[in-house]
Scaffold this active site. Structure first.
Site, PDB file in Angstrom:
ATOM      1  N   THR A  61      22.177  50.972  62.557  1.00 46.68           N
ATOM      2  CA  THR A  61      21.510  49.616  62.451  1.00 46.68           C
ATOM      3  C   THR A  61      21.920  48.670  63.437  1.00 46.68           C
ATOM      4  O   THR A  61      21.217  47.617  63.761  1.00 46.68           O
ATOM      5  CB  THR A  61      21.642  49.066  60.992  1.00 46.68           C
ATOM      6  OG1 THR A  61      20.835  47.982  60.639  1.00 46.68           O
ATOM      7  CG2 THR A  61      23.134  48.656  60.733  1.00 46.68           C
ATOM      8  N   TYR A  62      23.102  49.057  64.117  1.00 47.42           N
ATOM      9  CA  TYR A  62      23.689  48.114  65.139  1.00 47.42           C
ATOM     10  C   TYR A  62      22.697  47.653  66.207  1.00 47.42           C
ATOM     11  O   TYR A  62      22.271  49.048  67.007  1.00 47.42           O
ATOM     12  CB  TYR A  62      25.068  48.623  65.569  1.00 47.42           C
ATOM     13  CG  TYR A  62      25.967  48.377  64.457  1.00 47.42           C
ATOM     14  CD1 TYR A  62      25.925  47.739  63.255  1.00 47.42           C
ATOM     15  CD2 TYR A  62      27.262  49.312  64.626  1.00 47.42           C
ATOM     16  CE1 TYR A  62      26.882  47.660  62.220  1.00 47.42           C
ATOM     17  CE2 TYR A  62      28.205  49.188  63.849  1.00 47.42           C
ATOM     18  CZ  TYR A  62      28.021  48.466  62.489  1.00 47.42           C
ATOM     19  OH  TYR A  62      29.240  48.384  61.479  1.00 47.42           O
ATOM     20  N   SER A  63      22.153  46.589  66.322  1.00 52.11           N
ATOM     21  CA  SER A  63      21.111  46.433  67.596  1.00 52.11           C
ATOM     22  C   SER A  63      19.931  47.564  67.506  1.00 52.11           C
ATOM     23  O   SER A  63      19.586  47.953  68.443  1.00 52.11           O
ATOM     24  CB  SER A  63      21.735  46.388  68.751  1.00 52.11           C
ATOM     25  OG  SER A  63      22.872  45.346  68.912  1.00 52.11           O
TER      26      SER A  63
END
Length: 330
Positions: A61-63
Site C-alpha cells: 500500500t505504500y505509495s
C-alpha cells in the site's frame, strides 16, 4: 558513525537481521515528507546497505506500490541471500479499491503477494506481514493462505502488525491447533512517547518469544527534538490540523522530550540517538524500523548503536509516562 552493525535473530527463527530495519514507507510520491526522487531513495537504500543494514520493510500500500518498486530496483545489485525483505498485506494497493482489493481473504492475500513479488523483482519474501487484523475474515482462512505461501516457498516467515493482544494470541493458538505456520514477529508502534504496547502486545511477545520490530520509533520525528512547544522545523505548524506543536502532544510527552534532550546534551549525542538507544536496550525489541529522509539522518540513527544508557537514565526517560492501552491504537 558506528564502527560496525550489530545483528540479531528475528524472534526464535534462524533469520539473522540487522539491529535496525530500514523502513521504506517514505519512498515514492504523495506527500512532502517523502523522498519523491527515485534516485535519492535508492541512494539511501544503498547507504543503509553500506552501513550493514540487511533488513528492509515495505508494504503493497505504500505509495500504491511505488515503495516496493523502488526497493526492488535497489536490491537488483545485491546478493539476495544477504538481505531480508519484508512486505505487508491488508490495505488496498490502489486509491480506488473495488471488491476483494483489501483485507485478509485468501483471494486478496494470494493475489497481492504475486503483485508484491513482481514489483520487488524477487521470487520470495523473507517476511510477509498482515498489516492489520481483519474482522471480516476468519483467522483460519488468513492463516491457511499464509501457510500456503510458506509451503510453496514464496514466503519464508510470517508476521503481524498493530492489534489487540487477545487477537494476536487467538491467531497463535489457531496456528498451534491447526498446524499452520506461526507468526514469527510483531510490528507494533513503540517509542518513548508511545508506550501503550507495554500494556498490550509486548508482554505476549516476550512470553511467546515473538520477534518485535517497532514502527515509528521516533514518534513521527517528535523525538528528534526538531519541535519546540511553539514551532516545528523552520516555524512550520502541524499540517494535518493546523495546530501548534504544544497542542499536538501532551505535557507528559513534552516532559519525555525534555529528558531526552537533557541526556543527549550530557552525552554529546542527539535526541534521536538517545531515543533509539532506549529501544535497543529493551530485551523484547529486535530491530526498530527507521525511516530517514537523508543519508545524514540514516548515519545519525545507526550511530545510536554506540549509546549505552544507564539504569538511571532509562528511569528518567520513562518516568513521565505510565503506559496504558485502549482499542483506539488499532
Amino acid at each position: 558513525m558506528t564502527d560496525s552493525m550489530e545483528y540479531t535473530r528475528l524472534g526464535t527463527t534462524g533469520l539473522e537481521v540487522s539491529r535496525f530495519c530500514l523502513g521504506c514507507m517514505n519512498f515514492g510520491t504523495g506527500a512532502d515528507w517523502m523522498i519523491n526522487d527515485e534516485d535519492e531513495a535508492i541512494e539511501v537504500i544503498d547507504a543503509a546497505r553500506d552501513l550493514g543494514i540487511n533488513f528492509f520493510d515495505t508494504a503493497n500500500t505504500y505509495s500504491n506500490g511505488e515503495s516496493e518498486k523502488i526497493l526492488g530496483q535497489a536490491i537488483q545489485g545485491y546478493d539476495r541471500e544477504e538481505i531480508a525483505i519484508a512486505s505487508k498485506v491488508y490495505f488496498p494497493a490502489t486509491d480506488s479499491p473495488g471488491p476483494n482489493q483489501q483485507g485478509l481473504s485468501r483471494k486478496h492475500i494470494l493475489e497481492q503477494v504475486e503483485d508484491s513479488l513482481d514489483r520487488l523483482g524477487t521470487d520470495y519474501l523473507d517476511l510477509y506481514q498482515i498489516h492489520r487484523w481483519d474482522d471480516s475474515t476468519p483467522i483460519e482462512e488468513t492463516l491457511s493462505a499464509l501457510d500456503t505461501l510458506v509451503e510453496d516457498g514464496r514466503v519464508r516467515y510470517i508476521g503481524a502488525s498493530t492489534m489487540a493482544s487477545w487477537k494476536f494470541m487467538k491467531a497463535l493458538a489457531t496456528s498451534d491447533i491447526e498446524d499452520y505456520e506461526r507468526f514469527a514477529c510483531m510490528q507494533p508502534e513503540y517509542s518513548l512517547t508511545s508506550r501503550h504496547e507495554e500494556a498490550n502486545v509486548l508482554p505476549l511477545c516476550a512470553d511467546q518469544e515473538i520477534g518485535v520490530i517497532p514502527w515509528s520509533p521516533l514518534a513521527g520525528g517528535f523525538l528528534t527534538g526538531k519541535y519546540s512547544r511553539s514551532d516545528g522545523p523552520d516555524g512550520a505548524r502541524m499540517a494535518e490540523d493546523e495546530s501548534a506543536p504544544e497542542e499536538r502532544w501532551s505535557e507528559e510527552e513534552w516532559a519525555v522530550l525534555d529528558a531526552v534532550r537533557e541526556i543527549a546534551a550530557e552525552r554529546d549525542r542527539t535526541p534521536a540517538q538517545v531515543s533509539l538507544a532506549w529501544l535497543l536496550h529493551k530485551d523484547v525489541v529486535d530491530a526498530p524500523i527507521i525511516g530517514p529522509r537523508s543519508i545524514d539522518h540514516l548515519e545519525e540513527n545507526v550511530a545510536a548503536l554506540d549509546v549505552e544508557l544507564s539504569d538511571d537514565e532509562i528511569e528518567r526517560l520513562e518516568a513521565p509516562i505510565d503506559p496504558e492501552w485502549s482499542s483506539k491504537y488499532t
